[in-house]
Motif scaffolding. Structure first.
Motif, PDB file in Angstrom:
ATOM      1  N   GLY A 102     -46.856 -35.005  -3.426  1.00  0.00           N
ATOM      2  CA  GLY A 102     -47.317 -35.062  -4.803  1.00  0.00           C
ATOM      3  C   GLY A 102     -46.222 -35.510  -5.754  1.00  0.00           C
ATOM      4  N   LEU A 103     -45.027 -34.963  -5.604  1.00  0.00           N
ATOM      5  CA  LEU A 103     -43.922 -35.343  -6.473  1.00  0.00           C
ATOM      6  C   LEU A 103     -43.415 -36.754  -6.158  1.00  0.00           C
ATOM      7  CD1 LEU A 103     -42.007 -31.942  -6.560  1.00  0.00           C
ATOM      8  CD2 LEU A 103     -43.311 -32.987  -8.418  1.00  0.00           C
ATOM      9  N   GLY A 133     -34.564 -31.848  -0.780  1.00  0.00           N
ATOM     10  CA  GLY A 133     -33.966 -32.846   0.094  1.00  0.00           C
ATOM     11  C   GLY A 133     -34.858 -34.060   0.281  1.00  0.00           C
ATOM     12  N   ALA A 134     -36.151 -33.839   0.454  1.00  0.00           N
ATOM     13  CA  ALA A 134     -37.079 -34.955   0.627  1.00  0.00           C
ATOM     14  C   ALA A 134     -37.197 -35.779  -0.646  1.00  0.00           C
ATOM     15  CB  ALA A 134     -38.447 -34.431   1.044  1.00  0.00           C
ATOM     16  N   LEU A 135     -37.126 -35.124  -1.788  1.00  0.00           N
ATOM     17  CA  LEU A 135     -37.216 -35.857  -3.054  1.00  0.00           C
ATOM     18  C   LEU A 135     -36.038 -36.801  -3.234  1.00  0.00           C
ATOM     19  CD1 LEU A 135     -38.505 -33.181  -5.600  1.00  0.00           C
ATOM     20  CD2 LEU A 135     -39.716 -35.202  -4.769  1.00  0.00           C
ATOM     21  N   VAL A 136     -34.820 -36.292  -3.064  1.00  0.00           N
ATOM     22  CA  VAL A 136     -33.666 -37.157  -3.276  1.00  0.00           C
ATOM     23  C   VAL A 136     -33.609 -38.262  -2.227  1.00  0.00           C
ATOM     24  CG1 VAL A 136     -32.346 -35.327  -4.389  1.00  0.00           C
ATOM     25  CG2 VAL A 136     -32.085 -35.684  -1.950  1.00  0.00           C
ATOM     26  N   GLN A 137     -34.206 -38.032  -1.078  1.00  0.00           N
ATOM     27  CA  GLN A 137     -34.153 -39.025  -0.009  1.00  0.00           C
ATOM     28  C   GLN A 137     -35.186 -40.126  -0.180  1.00  0.00           C
ATOM     29  OE1 GLN A 137     -34.043 -37.260   3.828  1.00  0.00           O
ATOM     30  NE2 GLN A 137     -34.168 -39.170   4.938  1.00  0.00           N
ATOM     31  N   CYS A 141     -37.615 -43.070  -8.073  1.00  0.00           N
ATOM     32  CA  CYS A 141     -36.882 -43.029  -9.328  1.00  0.00           C
ATOM     33  C   CYS A 141     -35.695 -42.089  -9.138  1.00  0.00           C
ATOM     34  CB  CYS A 141     -37.772 -42.534 -10.474  1.00  0.00           C
ATOM     35  SG  CYS A 141     -38.209 -40.775 -10.357  1.00  0.00           S
ATOM     36  N   PRO A 142     -34.737 -42.072 -10.062  1.00  0.00           N
ATOM     37  CA  PRO A 142     -33.633 -41.121  -9.927  1.00  0.00           C
ATOM     38  C   PRO A 142     -34.119 -39.682  -9.899  1.00  0.00           C
ATOM     39  CG  PRO A 142     -33.084 -42.818 -11.525  1.00  0.00           C
ATOM     40  CD  PRO A 142     -34.535 -42.997 -11.195  1.00  0.00           C
ATOM     41  N   VAL A 143     -33.448 -38.862  -9.098  1.00  0.00           N
ATOM     42  CA  VAL A 143     -33.750 -37.431  -9.001  1.00  0.00           C
ATOM     43  C   VAL A 143     -32.500 -36.656  -9.380  1.00  0.00           C
ATOM     44  CG1 VAL A 143     -34.380 -35.522  -7.469  1.00  0.00           C
ATOM     45  CG2 VAL A 143     -35.473 -37.758  -7.198  1.00  0.00           C
ATOM     46  N   ILE A 144     -32.641 -35.706 -10.293  1.00  0.00           N
ATOM     47  CA  ILE A 144     -31.532 -34.824 -10.625  1.00  0.00           C
ATOM     48  C   ILE A 144     -31.780 -33.480  -9.958  1.00  0.00           C
ATOM     49  CG2 ILE A 144     -30.293 -33.584 -12.440  1.00  0.00           C
ATOM     50  CD1 ILE A 144     -30.668 -35.889 -14.273  1.00  0.00           C
ATOM     51  N   ALA A 287     -20.752 -28.321  -7.886  1.00  0.00           N
ATOM     52  CA  ALA A 287     -21.145 -27.234  -8.777  1.00  0.00           C
ATOM     53  C   ALA A 287     -21.946 -27.725  -9.966  1.00  0.00           C
ATOM     54  CB  ALA A 287     -19.895 -26.500  -9.273  1.00  0.00           C
ATOM     55  N   CYS A 288     -21.977 -29.031 -10.193  1.00  0.00           N
ATOM     56  CA  CYS A 288     -22.695 -29.561 -11.357  1.00  0.00           C
ATOM     57  C   CYS A 288     -24.002 -30.219 -10.917  1.00  0.00           C
ATOM     58  CB  CYS A 288     -21.813 -30.588 -12.076  1.00  0.00           C
ATOM     59  SG  CYS A 288     -21.515 -32.104 -11.132  1.00  0.00           S
ATOM     60  N   PRO A 289     -24.895 -30.523 -11.875  1.00  0.00           N
ATOM     61  CA  PRO A 289     -26.105 -31.274 -11.519  1.00  0.00           C
ATOM     62  C   PRO A 289     -25.753 -32.626 -10.904  1.00  0.00           C
ATOM     63  CG  PRO A 289     -26.318 -30.300 -13.699  1.00  0.00           C
ATOM     64  CD  PRO A 289     -24.884 -30.106 -13.288  1.00  0.00           C
ATOM     65  N   ILE A 290     -26.583 -33.080  -9.981  1.00  0.00           N
ATOM     66  CA  ILE A 290     -26.343 -34.335  -9.282  1.00  0.00           C
ATOM     67  C   ILE A 290     -27.550 -35.256  -9.437  1.00  0.00           C
ATOM     68  CG2 ILE A 290     -25.873 -35.446  -7.067  1.00  0.00           C
ATOM     69  CD1 ILE A 290     -24.623 -32.841  -6.156  1.00  0.00           C
ATOM     70  N   ALA A 291     -27.302 -36.474  -9.917  1.00  0.00           N
ATOM     71  CA  ALA A 291     -28.360 -37.481  -9.999  1.00  0.00           C
ATOM     72  C   ALA A 291     -28.223 -38.410  -8.808  1.00  0.00           C
ATOM     73  CB  ALA A 291     -28.252 -38.255 -11.298  1.00  0.00           C
ATOM     74  N   VAL A 292     -29.298 -38.533  -8.043  1.00  0.00           N
ATOM     75  CA  VAL A 292     -29.325 -39.456  -6.903  1.00  0.00           C
ATOM     76  C   VAL A 292     -30.202 -40.637  -7.281  1.00  0.00           C
ATOM     77  CG1 VAL A 292     -29.865 -39.730  -4.463  1.00  0.00           C
ATOM     78  CG2 VAL A 292     -29.021 -37.529  -5.305  1.00  0.00           C
TER      79      VAL A 292
END
Length: 297
Positions: A102-103, A133-137, A141-144, A287-292
């Motif tokens: 869905g996402l 994990g599946a979202l960033v992979q 679009c970019p995923v944070i 330790a910080c947010p990560i944008a992939v």
């Protein structure tokens, strides 16, 4: 509120499941939407059908209960975002699908997707490697992905860190990073790590004879050439170039300590492929947010 016609339409998307992690992600996503001047889509993803073997009447009852509960949950999350952040352009929606699918479908039209690093979107308590994990992979679009505690750093001016690997696609990653830096009023630190562990092992005792200073000079030229276009196109953003003799993941973790955001690229390698070692390493340890940022092709 629900249905298959839900569209992200350039919005920031965040999945909620009622957990503290997803509440935090929704508030963070609202900040992203405000900085981008776009709306926020808050979604809760529910299974397509009740458990196998349920009686027809029970199945309808369960579906109705699920629908009512999901509607209340996502509406409460959207109301909470409006109240705590002041963002008014907030849409709430229930999506009937498997959480990851869905996402991922919404990512086709979204500006970005925000997720708690330990998973949101209808499946609480999952570690990275499942929903997040599946979202960033696979997202288009970019995923944070957020850490457990994504409080704004205190002390130094805000900064965005971006990894530049010297391969095709750096322009896409840098464009996203410089836009985030500009929106946040932050400096951009472009990092390239040039240590070649296999090469160092191969030369062995001949290492002292290798012109490592020449290798480093080449790495600096590479980074300067990659950063040049975004530097010229974004004169209002202060960009620092940093070349480190280290592995990419270690270098990025070191430089991003205390940063507002770490940006890395990810090349889609097929449905069953794993995350690259650098992306995987920083996702689990930063330790910080990560944008992939997905790199086409």
């Amino acid at each position: 509120m629900s249905g298959p016609q839900v569209s992200a339409a350039g919005r920031v998307v965040v999945g909620v499941d009622g957990s503290a992690s997803s509440t935090q992600a929704a508030a963070y996503a609202a900040g992203c939407a405000r900085r981008r001047g776009t709306g926020l889509l808050v979604v809760h993803v529910t299974p397509r059908k009740a458990a196998d073997g349920a009686a027809p009447m029970a199945d309808r009852d369960i579906r109705e209960q699920f629908a009512n509960s999901a509607t209340r949950l996502v509406q409460a999350a959207a109301d909470g975002v409006r109240e705590t952040t002041g963002l008014t352009d907030v849409t709430a929606s229930v999506v009937e699908d498997y959480p990851v699918d869905g996402l991922l479908d919404l990512s086709a039209d979204a500006a970005m997707v925000v997720t708690g690093r330990r998973g949101t979107g209808g499946l609480p308590g999952l570690i990275l490697g499942s929903t997040a994990g599946a979202l960033v992979q696979h997202a288009r679009c970019p995923v944070i992905a957020l850490p457990d505690d994504c409080a704004t750093p205190d002390g130094p001016p805000p900064s965005v860190v971006v990894g530049v690997d010297g391969r095709g696609g750096d322009d896409v990653v840098l464009a996203f990073a410089v836009a985030e830096a500009a929106a946040r009023g932050a400096d951009l630190r472009a990092v390239h790590a040039w240590r070649d562990v296999p090469l160092e092992s191969a030369v062995g005792a001949f290492g002292p004879l290798v012109d490592w200073s020449g290798v480093e000079a080449g790495a600096r030229r590479l980074l300067t050439e990659a950063v040049g276009p975004v530097r010229r196109g974004s004169p209002g953003v202060r960009i620092q170039e940093e070349v480190l003799r280290d592995t990419p993941a270690t270098a990025l973790l070191t430089v991003s300590a205390g940063a507002d955001l770490l940006v890395v690229g990810h090349r889609h390698r097929g449905r069953l492929a794993r995350l690259g070692s650098t992306t995987n390493g920083v996702l689990h340890r930063a330790a910080c947010p990560i944008a992939v940022v997905p790199i086409p092709g």
